[in-house]
Structures are given as C-alpha cells and as structure tokens.
Design an enzyme around this catalytic site. Structure first.
Site, PDB file in Angstrom:
ATOM      1  N   THR A   8      48.971  49.188   7.878  1.00  0.00           N
ATOM      2  CA  THR A   8      48.050  50.188   7.334  1.00  0.00           C
ATOM      3  C   THR A   8      47.521  50.879   8.572  1.00  0.00           C
ATOM      4  OG1 THR A   8      47.484  48.852   5.396  1.00  0.00           O
ATOM      5  CG2 THR A   8      45.783  50.392   6.136  1.00  0.00           C
ATOM      6  N   ASN A  63      51.377  50.076   2.327  1.00  0.00           N
ATOM      7  CA  ASN A  63      51.229  48.645   2.099  1.00  0.00           C
ATOM      8  C   ASN A  63      51.913  47.884   3.227  1.00  0.00           C
ATOM      9  OD1 ASN A  63      50.234  46.333   0.999  1.00  0.00           O
ATOM     10  ND2 ASN A  63      51.847  46.090  -0.513  1.00  0.00           N
TER      11      ASN A  63
HETATM   12  N1  GLY Z   1      47.737  47.528   0.744  1.00  0.00           N
HETATM   13  C1  GLY Z   1      46.634  46.840   1.260  1.00  0.00           C
HETATM   14  C2  GLY Z   1      45.335  47.276   0.655  1.00  0.00           C
HETATM   15  O1  GLY Z   1      45.243  48.351   0.095  1.00  0.00           O
HETATM   16  O2  GLY Z   1      44.389  46.538   0.707  1.00  0.00           O
END
Ligand code: GLY
Length: 577
Positions: free
Chosen positions: A389, A409
């Site tokens: 992220t 993700n």
């Molecule tokens: N994909 C990780 C989150 O949104 O927390």
C-alpha cells in the site's frame, strides 16, 4: 500542460534527483539506527513526502508552479501508478483526507473499491465451506471495482486548481519515455513474478526481457499505461468508467470469467464523507471514517491511552509497551465485530470513539500482566508487509494539507493487468470477511458487517490522518502495512505529542504491534531484546520482527514544515521548498 513545462519538470527531476541521490541512498541503505533523523527536511512554502522520490519531485514541481496541495497530490497519485506500480495504481482504490486552508474544513474522500454487482456472499468458499485463498487473493474474482481514477478526479474537480489533463501530464511522460529502475523496484518485481505469470500484460510490461525484470538503472517504459493515462487526460474519468478503458476492462472480464461488468464501472462513484473526529490531549484528530476502520480505532486507542501518563512512562519502556499492546488488542477486537461499509449496515462510530467507553476499556487493562486474547486461531499468519500500500502527504503555503493512502491490496494487487492498458488490478476482495471468523491475509478477523455483498465496500485499515493544534494543521501522516497501518499511525502521533519527538525522530523510533488475534505482540528488532524479554515476562508471546509500517509525515511548527519519509522503506523522499 504545455510540452515545455513537462520538459522543465523532467529537467528539474533530474537535477534534484542527482543532487539528492547521494543523501537519499545513504539514508536508504543505512542500518536501523541511522533511522536516527540527522537530516531534517524543513521549509516555509510547502512539503511533499512519499515512498518514491520521483513522485515526491512531481508533487513538488506542481507546488512550485503555483498549484495547491490537492493538485500536487493528484499528480502524485497518477505518477505513482507509473513509478511505484506495486501500490501506486489506477486499478485500485484508497482514501484521501483534505484539509482546506480557506475554510478550515476537512473532508474525507472515499474511493475504496466495491464488490461487483455479481458478487455473492459465499463466492470464496469451496465445496466444504472453507475459504479458497487462491480464488480470493490471486484470481480475477479477487478484483474489486476500482475507485482510484474516480477519487483522484473528484479531489481535483472539487478542491484543485489545475485541469485533469495537466495533472496526468507528467505521469504520461514518465510512462512513455520511461524512468530508471531502482534496485528496490527490481526486487519487488522478482518477488511478485510468480503471481504475475498468469497475466500476459503484466509479463509484457515488467518481464519482457526473457522473463527477467529490468536491471537497476535500465529504463522502464509502459506504453499501454501511457495510452490509458492519455485517455484519462483527454476524456476524464469517463474514459475509465464508460469509455475506451472501460471497454478493455470488460472485454478482459468477459474473456476470463471475471465479475466486473459495464454496469459496475458505469455506476462507480467516489464519495465525500465527514472525517471521523476526536481529540487527544488538546489536539484535534481527523481521520478516515468507515469503510476504513483506521480512523475509528485510531481515536478509540488514543482515547484509552489518554487515561495514562505516557510521557512519564517513557518511550518504549516496558510499562508503556504493555499499556499500548493491551489498548491495541481491545481496539482490534472491536474491529472484528463492529466495522464494515456504513452504506450497508450502521457502524457504531460515536460509541466506539466516546471518551466514556474508552474509560471503561482502560479499566479492563491489567497493569501487571497481559490479558490473553480470547479466541486464538493458531496458525493465522501476518505475512510480511509494508510494501503493499502506499501513503503520501502534501502541505502547501495556502494552509491546505492532503493525507492520502491508496492501494492494490497485495504488492502488484492480483498480479493481473488488463490487456492493452498497462493497468494492474487490485485483489481487494480479500479484505472482505469471506467467512466470518476466518482471518484474511493480514490475520484480521472480520464479522457479519464485513461479509461480501454486491456493491459493498470492503473494510480497510488505511488511516490517512491530520492533527490540528488550535484549529491549524500541525501533523499529517499515514502508512502502508495492512493491519499494522493503524498502530503505526498511532505511534507517530504518540511520539510527537507525548514524547515530544521531532517528526523525523517520531517516524524513526521502533514500533510495536498487536491486533488481538493472533495473540502475538510484534516488536521491531530495533526496540532491543531487553524490551522483548521484559514483555515476555508480562505474559506476551513476543515476536521480534522487521519493519512495521512506512509512515510518510509532515509537521508544521512555528511556520516551518518538517517532512519525514520513513527510512524503513528505501527510496522515499521528503522535500520542501
Ligand atoms: N488492503 C488493505 C487495507 O485496505 O486495509
């Protein structure tokens, strides 16, 4: 943007890059303790911080040309899709918090992905009712309807000053003419290769040299991505949701049996929400509301911790780490039960962030020893994290601040890219609770409120946050790191407010993380074996671990901006002017 301006930007990048390369790589390659901030980035006019130095320089150029923080952030969002493809994206989603200098208002832009309308509650369960991880994380079914292009465009339209065409121009140039591959980018591609093998587009873009990613220093060009960006520049978000890009996405879905349809894309909308708001020792905390769990649990934890004299305990003392860990467990236990998409079922935000509730929770903390987490699921792993992220923060001289976290993700998302577009697709569907009580990729347990439903947004932990002092922006931060995002942001805030650290010290200081289940306390190795041993004596199962989070932060003190890119992640840059 006129061609000569683009050239000017690129020239400026090269110049600043060469000037800062030595310092940056020294920071990046230095060991843990040279996380010690010796090189403060401070300035009067503006500050940009991100995990990617090219993107930081893109944002800075926009500010220097008179753009505001939103213009810079949007240009960075598009640029990161090119230069930081593991997490920067067009095919994912995220959250942007914008503080507006003019009105003093803060808004939260939710551009989280949505479940396709054909999604079903049991879509990731096999014939025995177990979660099929391959399907939820690595298949075309793992892709949510992307929100990034809608979110960035909405931010620019509402709060920016430059046209979309100008905001994407530098990203187009970077995609078309290429940029030098870093050792870090090459490494991340090698790690993701197995997952990307299923996608001819991903292989063509990143592995066209006999299945090898480009070597460090080689120029990576992304012609198809340049085409997509040009489409967006010319035709706006409609290109992505109804036009030429939408056609390619739906053709790919039809060919592979994926669920995203023309209707899903055409109906996607980013949403402007009220930030979740709290206070901590006199500071105002503004953060992301549901469908992120980040803001609610950040404020819940700060409220609990306000009951303790943390500065007297001392940073990372045993007593401090114990209170923090117990607080984290209480908040993450609530997360598993109460959080989900508020458009589908009500989230008791006000109760969860009330000071009274926090007092009750604080009373449950045993000062002497760890309280075991009740429902232990052995073997729920928290995978390596921190690269999947990305967060960036921009502050300008007009008093605007942007704190943005967005993602695919996993690193490179599903690994699947849409043919002809260069656009990597997210695997965000795994953030739903595929089967209530069964952990997702981050070991997080979800409940009924986060079950899959058509058109629903999956729960997130992303926590873009802005802290005000006397109603003026004082600190802005956020982080990647899956479930560890919220606790990373928490510790930056505590380090600045309770421990009076500079922002660079606050970002560098070793972190801990507990998320209730699994009942394991993660302690960064740099915190030392002494702390780990003392916490074991208190009853914790302690795992010493590598980096937790990668916070990208700005403070404003006495009229000066101070920026700190987290040296846990190589390649970031804080730069002001
Ligand atoms: N994909 C990780 C989150 O949104 O927390």
């Amino acid at each position: 943007m006129p061609a000569d301006s683009i050239l000017k930007y690129i020239f400026a990048f090269c110049l600043v890059l060469s000037l800062s390369a030595a310092a940056t790589s020294a920071r990046a390659e230095s060991g843990s303790l040279s996380r010690d901030p010796t090189e403060p980035a401070s300035s009067r006019n503006g500050m940009v911080v991100s995990e990617d130095k090219i993107a930081t320089l893109v944002g800075l150029s926009v500010l220097k040309e008179g753009g505001n923080a939103v213009d810079a952030a949007v240009a960075m969002g598009f640029a990161l899709a090119v230069t930081y493809p593991r997490a920067g994206n067009l095919g994912g989603g995220g959250f942007m918090l914008v503080h507006l200098g003019g009105t003093g208002k803060t808004v939260a832009i939710d551009y989280r992905e949505k479940a396709p309308l054909k999604a079903t509650r049991r879509m990731f369960l096999d014939e025995n009712g177990n979660v099929d991880i391959e399907r939820s994380r690595h298949s075309v079914y793992s892709c949510g309807v992307p929100g990034t292009v809608a979110g960035l465009s909405l931010a620019l339209e509402k709060y920016g000053t430059i046209p979309l065409g100008r905001a994407v121009a530098t990203a187009i140039k970077l995609a078309e003419e290429g940029f030098a591959v870093s050792a870090e980018l090459r490494k991340s591609l090698l790690e993701a290769k197995e997952r990307m093998k299923k996608s001819s587009e991903s292989m063509d873009v990143f592995f066209k040299n006999n299945g090898e990613p480009p070597r460090k220093g080689k120029i990576l060009r992304q012609k198809n991505l340049a085409w997509s960006l040009k489409e967006i520049g010319r035709n706006g978000p409609l290109a992505f949701y109804r036009g030429a890009i939408a056609k390619k996405i739906t053709a790919y879905m039809e060919k592979t049996g994926g669920l995203i349809t023309k209707r899903d894309l055409a109906s996607y909308q980013a949403v402007i929400r009220e930030p979740v708001t709290g206070s901590y020792r006199g500071y105002k905390i503004l953060s992301m509301p549901p469908p992120s769990s980040g803001g609610v649990h950040l404020i819940e934890m700060l409220n609990i911790l306000e009951n303790y004299p943390l500065s007297q305990y001392g940073h990372n003392s045993t007593r401090y780490a114990h209170v923090l860990s117990e607080t984290m467990k209480l908040a993450y236990a609530d997360r598993s039960e109460h959080l989900g998409d508020p458009d589908f079922s009500p989230v008791p935000t006000e109760q969860l962030i009330s000071k009274q509730y926090a007092k009750r929770l604080a009373n449950r903390i045993n000062p002497a020893k760890a309280t075991p987490s009740k429902y232990i699921k052995p073997g729920s792993p928290i995978p390596g994290q921190g690269t999947n992220t990305t967060h960036f923060t921009v502050a300008d001289r007009f008093g605007n601040v942007v704190s943005n976290t967005y993602t695919l993700n996993f690193s490179y998302g599903s690994g699947l890219a849409v043919p002809g577009t260069g656009i990597l697709l997210n695997n965000e569907m795994d953030d739903f609770s595929a089967k209530p009580g069964t952990p997702n990729a981050y070991g997080l347990i979800g409940g009924e409120k986060n079950s899959i439903a058509p058109g629903k947004r999956m729960l997130s932990s992303m926590t873009p946050t802005i802290v005000l002092k006397d109603e003026e922006p004082f600190l802005a931060t956020g982080s990647p790191g899956g479930s560890r995002i919220i606790t990373s942001v928490l510790q930056v805030i505590l380090n600045v407010i309770d421990h009076k650290m500079s922002i660079r010290e606050a970002v560098a200081a070793p972190r801990i993380h507990h998320q209730w289940l699994p009942d394991t306390l993660y302690v960064e190795k740099e915190a030392g074996e002494g702390l780990a041993a003392a916490l074991r004596k208190k009853g914790y199962e302690v795992k010493r671990t590598g980096p937790i989070g990668s916070t990208q932060s700005v403070t404003r003190v006495n009229g000066f901006f101070h920026g700190a890119a987290d040296s846990r992640h190589p390649g970031g840059l804080a730069q002001g002017y």
